[in-house]
Design a protein around this motif. Sequence first.
Motif, mmCIF file in Angstrom:
data_model
loop_
_atom_site.group_PDB
_atom_site.id
_atom_site.type_symbol
_atom_site.label_atom_id
_atom_site.label_comp_id
_atom_site.label_asym_id
_atom_site.label_seq_id
_atom_site.Cartn_x
_atom_site.Cartn_y
_atom_site.Cartn_z
ATOM 1 N N HIS A 156 11.759 22.999 8.828
ATOM 2 C CA HIS A 156 12.887 23.375 8.352
ATOM 3 C C HIS A 156 13.068 24.486 7.713
ATOM 4 C CE1 HIS A 156 11.488 20.500 5.192
ATOM 5 N NE2 HIS A 156 12.089 21.217 4.486
ATOM 6 N N HIS B 123 15.938 25.249 4.351
ATOM 7 C CA HIS B 123 16.847 24.627 3.432
ATOM 8 C C HIS B 123 18.308 25.037 3.717
ATOM 9 C CE1 HIS B 123 13.267 23.719 0.540
ATOM 10 N NE2 HIS B 123 13.357 22.771 1.308
ATOM 11 N N GLU C 121 10.436 25.258 -2.872
ATOM 12 C CA GLU C 121 9.828 23.813 -3.015
ATOM 13 C C GLU C 121 8.332 24.060 -3.137
ATOM 14 O OE1 GLU C 121 10.718 21.863 0.680
ATOM 15 O OE2 GLU C 121 9.797 19.937 0.227
ATOM 16 N N TYR D 85 4.665 22.227 -2.259
ATOM 17 C CA TYR D 85 4.136 20.856 -1.351
ATOM 18 C C TYR D 85 2.381 21.211 -2.082
ATOM 19 C CZ TYR D 85 6.866 20.887 2.841
ATOM 20 O OH TYR D 85 8.006 20.515 3.932
ATOM 21 N N HIS E 129 9.401 25.958 6.681
ATOM 22 C CA HIS E 129 8.100 25.633 6.455
ATOM 23 C C HIS E 129 8.052 24.241 7.320
ATOM 24 C CE1 HIS E 129 11.374 24.535 3.625
ATOM 25 N NE2 HIS E 129 10.835 23.555 3.358
HETATM 26 FE FE LIG Z 1 11.716 21.702 2.650
#
Ligand SMILES: [Fe+2]
Length: 127
Positions: free
Chosen positions: A33, A35, A42, A44, A81
């Motif tokens: 997706h 954002h 973000e 991860y 991502h």
């Molecule tokens: Fe995300």
Amino acid sequence: MPVEENQEGGLFYGTTNIETGKVGDEYFMTKGHFHQKMNRGEFYWGIKGNGVLLLMNKQRKMSAEKMSPGSLHYISGYTAHRVVNIGLDTLKFGACWPSDAGHNYEEIERNGFSARLLEVDGKPTLI
Ligand SMILES: [Fe+2]
């Protein structure tokens, strides 16, 4: 104070598990997706297993980062991502994102990523 989804001022976090496996020569992966608020980033991080984080900017230029236990990945805004499990075990990773980021899955549903990670001669290959 907890913050509601799509309200600014908070951070959300969660973990995702992707089982090992393939459909044809393509590994199991997340849908991926952007954002909804495209400028939101973000983090991860890898917890278990081996994977690849696929990143695609607005110009549809792709890059990839290997994920493994302890790896940390900064995903800047305006970047789609997706995570791919290239290992023989379940891949587990964590994520932390701003509470007002939202998710835009529709863009990927319509146009996909510009490259896919396939197994070619036994090795993950971005095609
Ligand atoms: Fe995300």
